[in-house]
Design an enzyme around this catalytic site. Sequence first.
Site, PDB file in Angstrom:
ATOM      1  N   CYS A   1      45.066  41.635  34.485  1.00  0.00           N
ATOM      2  CA  CYS A   1      44.091  40.837  35.730  1.00  0.00           C
ATOM      3  C   CYS A   1      44.479  40.793  36.771  1.00  0.00           C
ATOM      4  O   CYS A   1      45.789  40.125  37.321  1.00  0.00           O
ATOM      5  CB  CYS A   1      43.277  39.297  34.816  1.00  0.00           C
TER       6      CYS A   1
ATOM      7  N   ARG B   1      34.039  49.284  33.618  1.00  0.00           N
ATOM      8  CA  ARG B   1      32.603  49.131  34.603  1.00  0.00           C
ATOM      9  C   ARG B   1      31.791  50.496  34.219  1.00  0.00           C
ATOM     10  O   ARG B   1      30.601  49.870  34.968  1.00  0.00           O
ATOM     11  CB  ARG B   1      33.412  48.905  35.751  1.00  0.00           C
TER      12      ARG B   1
END
Length: 373
Positions: free
Chosen positions: A104, A230
Site C-alpha cells: 500500500c 484497477r
Amino acid sequence: MRPLHVGPYEVWPPVVLAPMAGITNAAFRQLCREQGGGLYVCEMITTVALVERNPKTLKMIAFGPDERPRSLQLYGVDPDVTAKAVRIVVEKDLADHIDLNFGCPVPKVTRRGGGSALPWRRRLFAKIVRQAVAAAGDVPVTVKMRKGIDDDHLTYREAGLIAQESGVAAVALHGRTAAQRYSGTADWDAIADLKQHLDVPVLGNGDIWEGADALRMLAHTGADGVVVGRGCLGRPWLFRDLEAALTGRGTEPTLPALGEVAAMMRRHAELLCGVFPTERDACTDFRKHVAWYLKGFPVGGDVRRALAMVSSLAELDDQLAVLDGALPFPQDALGQPRGRTNSPGKVALPYGWLDTRDDESVPEGAELADSGG
C-alpha cells in the site's frame, strides 16, 4: 500454461483479484467470479481491528458459500499483533489463505511505516512474515509488495528472498515504487528479475488492462500468474477475457453494448443488496462504480449524475431504462488505465525511517484501526 499453486490450492486460470478498499467486498467478488475463474481476495483487514474484534471489520470478513479458497488480506506492522490476528483467522476458520499487505502506497499508511514502506526495515519485515507463517500452520501465507520506496530505495529482491526463507507460499510484486503510486508504467522487468531469484511462485501486478496484457506479462516475466486491480473497475467481464486468453481461446476483448453493461450494473447492485443491511446502503455503495461502468460511453452528464445518486433498485431501474442499450462499447477505452491515476510524489515516512535498515522496533502509532484501507 500451468495452474497457480498457493499452498494446497490450485488456482486456474492463474489470476488473482487484488484487494481494493471499498471495492472487493463479497458482492463484487461474486460478480467477477461469475465471469471467470481465479483467486478473489477480500478487502484489506487490519490486524489490530481483527484482534480487537472490531464489529465493522468482522462484517467485512464475509465469503460466499461456494467461495473457495477464501482469501483474506491482512495489514499489520507489529509482529506480535499480526501473529495474534493470524491465529484468530486459523482458529475461527475465517479464511483458507492469508495475504500480507506490504504494497500500500497511501500516505496515511507509509507515514506510519506500514505498507510499501515496511520492507525497508528488513528485520522488522522478516519478523512479521516469519511469525505470521508460524501462526498460520497449514494455512498458506503470501506476500504482496512493491519494488520499494523509490528508485533509490528498492527492496523487492531482498524482501522476496526473506519472504521465501520465512516460508511463504508465493510472492506478488506490483512493478511500481511507492513514490510512483499509480502513475507511469509498471516495471515488468523487476517482476522478471524477482522470478529469477525465487523458487516460490511469483505473481505479477501492474497494467493488466486486457486479456492480451496478461499473456504479454507472463511471456515477458516468466511469472506464475497475474494480479489484477484497477483494470476490472466497471469491467468485471475482464475476468472472462483473462480466462479466455490464458486457456488459449483467444484474446479478443469482450465488447458489451450499453444494454449489456446496464444489465451488469443491475446485477452488481442486486448483489450488493445481499451484503449491506439496507437497499439504500447497497445503492449508496454502488454509486462509486457508475463512472467506471460508463467510461467512454456517450452518456450525458444529467444521466450520469442521476445514476450516481440512486437510493433504491427501483430508481436504478428507472435511470438504466433511459440509456440507449444499442450504443456500442467504446473501443478507445480499451487498454487504458482505470481508477486512480495519480501523480508520483515523495513518500511520507516516519522520522528517520531511511537512516537504518536493521531497526526492528515497531513505529509508535503504526497500527491502523480501520480495515479496508
